[in-house]
Enzyme design. Sequence first.
Site, PDB file in Angstrom:
ATOM      1  N   SER A  82      -3.898  -2.435  -3.109  1.00  0.00           N
ATOM      2  CA  SER A  82      -2.921  -3.505  -2.922  1.00  0.00           C
ATOM      3  C   SER A  82      -3.595  -4.872  -3.100  1.00  0.00           C
ATOM      4  O   SER A  82      -4.121  -5.165  -4.164  1.00  0.00           O
ATOM      5  CB  SER A  82      -2.245  -3.355  -1.554  1.00  0.00           C
ATOM      6  N   ASP A 207       6.812   4.097  -4.260  1.00  0.00           N
ATOM      7  CA  ASP A 207       6.362   2.792  -3.754  1.00  0.00           C
ATOM      8  C   ASP A 207       7.439   1.731  -3.983  1.00  0.00           C
ATOM      9  O   ASP A 207       7.876   1.508  -5.110  1.00  0.00           O
ATOM     10  CB  ASP A 207       5.073   2.393  -4.476  1.00  0.00           C
ATOM     11  N   HIS A 235       3.267   3.488  -0.830  1.00  0.00           N
ATOM     12  CA  HIS A 235       2.277   2.444  -1.111  1.00  0.00           C
ATOM     13  C   HIS A 235       0.861   2.811  -0.661  1.00  0.00           C
ATOM     14  O   HIS A 235      -0.085   2.085  -0.964  1.00  0.00           O
ATOM     15  CB  HIS A 235       2.712   1.145  -0.429  1.00  0.00           C
TER      16      HIS A 235
END
Length: 258
Positions: A82, A207, A235
């Site tokens: 991320s 996600d 995610h």
Amino acid sequence: MSALFWHTCGAGKRDLVLLHGWGLNAEVWRSIVPQLSAQFRLHLVDLPGYGRSGGDTPYSLAEMTQRVLAQAPERALWLGWSLGGLVATQAALYHPQRVSGLITVASSPCFTAQMAWPGIRSDVLYHFQSQLRDDFQRTVERFLALQTLGADSARQDTRALKSVVLAQPMPSAAVLNAGLSLLRETDLRPQLATLALPWLRFYGALDGLVPRRVAPLVDALSPCGRSLIIPGAAHAPFISHPEPFCAALCEFADGRSV
């Protein structure tokens, strides 16, 4: 300037630097350390302002990357999840001599949704930033819940992420706000054509923050590497689906097709 928290473990010969996402810390990798320790020398890092690398100073993406580079091995695989994926990609773009391979997990060169580019709506990130001022703890918990939404193991994964947050000192509101600004404002797409090193991109099929639809768009922008979509994952695929995640990572590091 104090050093970042940096924990090295594992019996492998390949150095692998692991960079966590927004609001979290290096403890997020603990569940997969046993599966990776035989093949890698793992470098678990708390990014500037997060966890045990505390402090109230917000950093730009370039500054954050420089802080990690200052303590990183001379040459290593870099894995970023991320927000950490932006740091790892920045290092690969501007310091390729230090990065032997790039792995991004549920990350995007541009997190914000734009014309013909799927992502998080800018107003959603603005909303989280405004909520940080009103209800700090609850805002972090909401963002963690968003990261697991849709996964078969969503409730269990959310608990795991929350335990990581609570295990170490919470980042300050200033650091969290700066991190959301990085997610909202960073766009590395124009530079991707210059990448000339192995790159594996993990995506979760479910996600909601980095939609799987971004995968072919990144493929078209980059001359190297490939995308791998993990079915049933949201995610945090390394938490919800550790076995296929670690298997693909090890195959990539060995130079085999994934």
